[in-house]
Design a protein around this motif. Structure first.
Motif, PDB file in Angstrom:
ATOM      1  N   PRO A  34       0.681  -1.385   0.089  1.00 54.44           N
ATOM      2  CA  PRO A  34      -0.029   0.064   0.128  1.00 54.44           C
ATOM      3  C   PRO A  34       0.727   1.265  -0.101  1.00 54.44           C
ATOM      4  CG  PRO A  34      -0.224  -1.115   1.993  1.00 54.44           C
ATOM      5  CD  PRO A  34       0.672  -1.958   1.191  1.00 54.44           C
ATOM      6  N   LYS A  35       0.314   2.365  -0.471  1.00 59.46           N
ATOM      7  CA  LYS A  35       0.792   3.524  -0.639  1.00 59.46           C
ATOM      8  C   LYS A  35       1.167   4.238   0.638  1.00 59.46           C
ATOM      9  CE  LYS A  35      -0.841   8.210  -1.627  1.00 59.46           C
ATOM     10  NZ  LYS A  35      -1.748   9.096  -2.256  1.00 59.46           N
ATOM     11  N   PRO A  36       2.338   4.673   1.086  1.00 58.72           N
ATOM     12  CA  PRO A  36       3.355   4.927   0.129  1.00 58.72           C
ATOM     13  C   PRO A  36       4.590   4.168   0.025  1.00 58.72           C
ATOM     14  CG  PRO A  36       3.814   6.003   2.240  1.00 58.72           C
ATOM     15  CD  PRO A  36       2.463   5.256   2.504  1.00 58.72           C
ATOM     16  N   ALA A  37       4.383   2.785   0.540  1.00 60.14           N
ATOM     17  CA  ALA A  37       5.447   1.852   0.365  1.00 60.14           C
ATOM     18  C   ALA A  37       5.811   1.677  -0.827  1.00 60.14           C
ATOM     19  CB  ALA A  37       5.017   0.566   1.159  1.00 60.14           C
ATOM     20  N   ASN A  38       6.841   1.074  -1.149  1.00 55.09           N
ATOM     21  CA  ASN A  38       7.404   0.474  -2.309  1.00 55.09           C
ATOM     22  C   ASN A  38       6.880  -0.714  -2.841  1.00 55.09           C
ATOM     23  OD1 ASN A  38       8.559   3.353  -3.154  1.00 55.09           O
ATOM     24  ND2 ASN A  38      10.335   2.472  -2.468  1.00 55.09           N
ATOM     25  N   VAL A  76      13.412  -7.453 -18.628  1.00 57.88           N
ATOM     26  CA  VAL A  76      12.007  -7.332 -18.141  1.00 57.88           C
ATOM     27  C   VAL A  76      11.900  -5.766 -17.613  1.00 57.88           C
ATOM     28  CG1 VAL A  76      10.268  -8.019 -16.273  1.00 57.88           C
ATOM     29  CG2 VAL A  76      12.130  -9.606 -17.219  1.00 57.88           C
ATOM     30  N   PHE A  77      10.810  -5.334 -18.008  1.00 54.94           N
ATOM     31  CA  PHE A  77      10.516  -3.897 -17.632  1.00 54.94           C
ATOM     32  C   PHE A  77       9.325  -3.835 -16.677  1.00 54.94           C
ATOM     33  CE2 PHE A  77      12.741  -3.930 -21.707  1.00 54.94           C
ATOM     34  CZ  PHE A  77      13.762  -3.043 -21.630  1.00 54.94           C
ATOM     35  N   GLN A  78       9.740  -3.508 -15.510  1.00 54.88           N
ATOM     36  CA  GLN A  78       8.570  -3.038 -14.511  1.00 54.88           C
ATOM     37  C   GLN A  78       8.384  -1.472 -14.450  1.00 54.88           C
ATOM     38  OE1 GLN A  78       6.963  -5.611 -11.858  1.00 54.88           O
ATOM     39  NE2 GLN A  78       5.872  -3.807 -12.127  1.00 54.88           N
ATOM     40  N   ILE A  79       7.125  -1.315 -14.774  1.00 58.41           N
ATOM     41  CA  ILE A  79       6.677  -0.031 -14.674  1.00 58.41           C
ATOM     42  C   ILE A  79       6.135   0.205 -13.181  1.00 58.41           C
ATOM     43  CG2 ILE A  79       4.297   0.008 -15.280  1.00 58.41           C
ATOM     44  CD1 ILE A  79       6.091   2.301 -17.173  1.00 58.41           C
ATOM     45  N   PHE A  80       6.418   1.535 -12.612  1.00 61.08           N
ATOM     46  CA  PHE A  80       5.898   1.469 -11.438  1.00 61.08           C
ATOM     47  C   PHE A  80       5.274   3.029 -11.343  1.00 61.08           C
ATOM     48  CE2 PHE A  80       9.217   4.254  -9.608  1.00 61.08           C
ATOM     49  CZ  PHE A  80      10.445   3.909 -10.343  1.00 61.08           C
ATOM     50  N   SER A  81       4.424   3.129 -10.305  1.00 59.96           N
ATOM     51  CA  SER A  81       3.634   4.605 -10.186  1.00 59.96           C
ATOM     52  C   SER A  81       2.349   4.285 -10.812  1.00 59.96           C
ATOM     53  CB  SER A  81       4.110   5.850 -10.423  1.00 59.96           C
ATOM     54  OG  SER A  81       3.288   6.656 -10.052  1.00 59.96           O
ATOM     55  N   GLY A  82       1.083   4.300 -10.304  1.00 62.06           N
ATOM     56  CA  GLY A  82      -0.282   4.036 -10.900  1.00 62.06           C
ATOM     57  C   GLY A  82      -0.725   5.225 -10.729  1.00 62.06           C
ATOM     58  N   PHE A  83      -1.034   5.659  -9.705  1.00 62.72           N
ATOM     59  CA  PHE A  83      -2.564   6.688  -9.741  1.00 62.72           C
ATOM     60  C   PHE A  83      -1.990   7.562  -8.476  1.00 62.72           C
ATOM     61  CE2 PHE A  83      -3.140   3.307  -7.139  1.00 62.72           C
ATOM     62  CZ  PHE A  83      -3.322   2.213  -7.880  1.00 62.72           C
ATOM     63  N   GLN A  84      -1.085   7.786  -8.078  1.00 62.00           N
ATOM     64  CA  GLN A  84      -0.600   8.466  -6.819  1.00 62.00           C
ATOM     65  C   GLN A  84       0.042   9.526  -6.816  1.00 62.00           C
ATOM     66  OE1 GLN A  84       0.149   5.362  -4.155  1.00 62.00           O
ATOM     67  NE2 GLN A  84      -1.689   4.270  -4.466  1.00 62.00           N
ATOM     68  N   ARG A  85       0.371  10.197  -7.894  1.00 64.89           N
ATOM     69  CA  ARG A  85       1.326  11.432  -8.036  1.00 64.89           C
ATOM     70  C   ARG A  85       2.529  11.278  -7.198  1.00 64.89           C
ATOM     71  NH1 ARG A  85      -2.546  14.803  -5.320  1.00 64.89           N
ATOM     72  NH2 ARG A  85      -3.354  12.865  -4.835  1.00 64.89           N
ATOM     73  N   MET A  86       3.148  10.140  -7.461  1.00 61.15           N
ATOM     74  CA  MET A  86       4.499   9.877  -6.459  1.00 61.15           C
ATOM     75  C   MET A  86       5.497   9.323  -7.762  1.00 61.15           C
ATOM     76  SD  MET A  86       2.620   7.803  -3.485  1.00 61.15           S
ATOM     77  CE  MET A  86       4.154   7.596  -2.401  1.00 61.15           C
ATOM     78  N   SER A  87       6.620   8.938  -7.232  1.00 61.50           N
ATOM     79  CA  SER A  87       7.685   8.706  -8.194  1.00 61.50           C
ATOM     80  C   SER A  87       7.435   7.642  -9.323  1.00 61.50           C
ATOM     81  CB  SER A  87       8.945   8.321  -7.277  1.00 61.50           C
ATOM     82  OG  SER A  87       8.706   6.814  -6.846  1.00 61.50           O
TER      83      SER A  87
END
Ligand code: CU
Ligand code: CU
Length: 567
Positions: A472-476, A512-523
């Motif tokens: 869960p946000k803000p954890a990575n 492998v390309f792991q995209i991150f940041s979904g919907f939370q205006r974070m990194s």
């Protein structure tokens, strides 16, 4: 998260052990100077700490000193490394040559999509749907058609959410008070976009052409002859043909799923858990218009989507809408790489209805939760030729993302919240009625709501399955690697970034390309590791609040490892 906290007195035995562990960890990840490598290696040999390395003992406090010492003798001829926890915090920007591939990523709340050349590092082109008069384009999921030379041109389809979905992330926006959504449309567009070698051009809004607005998962068919899209707020999915650049898209088939709980007036908590019926209906266009009437928020059962691991908000009555009681959460379609079958993904009951695309008939229903039947019967409702019922004795868990292996022999789907695992089905039989659940992917840390397996994809050779694991946000969040022979996790990349979403694999079998940041205006960004040796390479900058990613295929066969078979 730091795996090596330093709050103990430096002279303590634990501290010494941790320093040593840290050196082992650094040794493994290539961070130690040659002189310290020798010292650390010597110490490992002397204390048996290598056991920790071999069995996942790099986890904090995962191993006691005595145990390590006792096991030391076994180390020399020990089994290969089982789990390696990689703290990704130290990885910097990757300057590795990544091949001539184009990486296409939507920006979710950013309202557009851009494509990055993995060879030069340049953003080649971008599009923003605001510019076309869309008042609330949440650029959500996408899939690209194969192109022999994507640098010269390629086409993709992009679902966008709308309506109240922009309101749920705590952004202080006057977008509703200003009436933007009512006046200028409620979103839920399906855009078809062509990159012409220089810029992206909006070719068609498929929702306008067909009358079906769907804002969630979108997948190209395995022969590239069209695509499917779905929306879990409406419980609708549709299959579309692939139209030429100057032609308009046509709907091949559209389905709606409805839940009829066993106790129609019972409490919401038990509306699903006590069992009931999923009724699947093949919809038809209005005769007068030749269109469906499902644009914008028309047909929504819920006012906004169930964000990941929020399915329980529906059963606790915390997610308002016109008809949450009838919700199945049909928010995705994935395709078996063969020519016939597609799976309609139902989140509320963690199940997948298998459709035959040759006849447009449902023929089986895979039920994922542990303790439930694995393959449910689909019964035709005799009074209506285009309606089918599937009876559920129980609903033991909600579920979400799913996919087929590139050889089509495996289907897997997440069970979330109530259960926290991945069901694995043998789908090698030509008859989906004989597809059987064979095992579950589990992890001792997958308990409660989080961490929770989220999206998945397979390596080009099918030997590994990559799974993003949501914290869960803000954890990575993290990404783990599953051996597809044993269905055991063999490696974890932890602490990558917030909201690890889908992964893409380069079609040469390398990365492998792991995209991150979904919907939370974070990194935001992309974390890269190798497909075969599972070595982390580092990060690539990637702007936007991604929810998906795909590498543009250059051959039809690449779709087996693209946004077609998996989510
Ligand atoms: Cu999504
Ligand atoms: Cu999803």
């Amino acid at each position: 998260m730091n795996n090596f906290p330093s709050h103990e007195p430096p002279e303590s035995k634990f501290h010494a052990l941790r320093v040593l562990k840290f050196q082992v960890y650094k040794l493994l990840t290539g961070q130690l100077s040659p002189a310290r490598k020798l010292v650390a290696a010597g110490a490992m040999a002397g204390t048996g700490l290598a056991v920790g390395v071999a069995t996942g003992g790099l986890e904090p406090l995962g191993l006691t000193w005595n145990f390590a010492a006792k096991q030391a003798s076994k180390v020399v001829a020990s089994t290969p490394m089982k789990t390696e926890l990689v703290n990704a915090e130290k990885y910097k920007q990757s300057f590795h040559p990544l091949g001539k591939y184009l990486y296409l990523t939507p920006q979710k709340l950013g309202g557009g999509t851009h494509v990055v050349d993995l060879d030069s590092g340049k953003t080649l082109s971008w599009i923003s749907y605001w510019n076309y008069g869309d008042s609330c384009p949440i650029s959500h999921h996408l899939a690209a058609y194969p192109s022999p030379n994507p640098y010269k041109g390629f086409e993709f389809v992009n679902s966008t959410q709308g309506g109240d979905n922009v309101m749920i992330y705590g952004i202080p926006t006057p977008i509703k008070e200003r009436g933007l959504l009512e006046k200028w449309g409620q979103g839920n567009h399906i855009y078809r976009v062509h990159f012409d070698g220089q810029q992206m051009n909006l070719v068609e809004d498929v929702s306008e052409t067909t009358g079906i607005g769907l804002g969630v998962h979108i997948t190209v068919l395995p022969d590239a002859s069209g695509f499917a899209a779905a929306d879990g707020q409406k419980d609708v999915c549709a299959f579309f043909n692939r139209a030429g650049l100057t032609e308009k898209t046509q709907t091949q088939a559209a389905f709606r799923a409805d839940w009829i709980g066993r106790q129609p007036n019972g409490n919401m908590q038990e509306n699903w858990s006590k069992g009931g019926t999923v009724r699947l209906t093949r919809m038809v266009q209005a005769k007068e218009t030749g269109k469906f009437d499902l644009q914008g928020s028309k047909g929504n059962k819920l006012n906004w989507e169930m964000v990941p691991m929020a399915e329980n908000l529906v059963s606790t009555g915390q997610l308002p809408g016109d008809n949450p009681r009838a919700l199945t959460g049909l928010d995705a379609v994935v395709h078996h790489p063969g020519s016939r079958y597609s799976a309609l993904i139902l989140r509320m009951m963690s199940a997948a209805i298998i459709i035959d695309r040759k006849t447009w008939q449902p023929i089986a229903c895979l039920q994922n939760p542990e303790g439930s039947k694995d393959n449910l019967k689909v019964e035709k409702v005799s009074s209506n030729p285009d309606t089918w019922d599937i009876h559920f004795d129980d609903v033991r868990s909600v579920g979400h993302e799913a996919g087929f292996s590139p050889d089509g022999k495996i289907f897997t789907m997440m069970n979330n919240i109530n259960q926290n695992n991945m069901a694995v089905f043998d789908t090698s039989d030509p008859d989906p009625k004989k597809w059987k659940r064979i095992t579950f992917v589990k992890d001792k840390t997958w308990v409660g709501d989080y961490p929770s397996p989220f999206h998945l994809c397979f390596s080009m050779d099918g030997s590994k399955m990559f799974v993003s694991v949501l914290h869960p946000k803000p954890a990575n969040s993290e990404c783990c690697v599953v051996d597809t022979k044993t269905w055991k996790i063999i490696k974890k990349f932890q602490n990558i970034g917030p909201d690890c979403q889908t992964m893409a694999v380069s079609y040469d079998g390398k990365y492998v390309f792991q995209i991150f940041s979904g919907f939370q205006r974070m990194s935001a960004g992309a974390f890269i590791f190798t497909q075969d040796t599972l070595e982390p390479l580092g990060y690539l900058p990637n702007f936007g609040g991604h929810h998906d990613c795909v590498i543009v295929p250059t051959k039809v066969e690449h779709l087996r490892n693209s946004r077609c078979t998996t989510l």
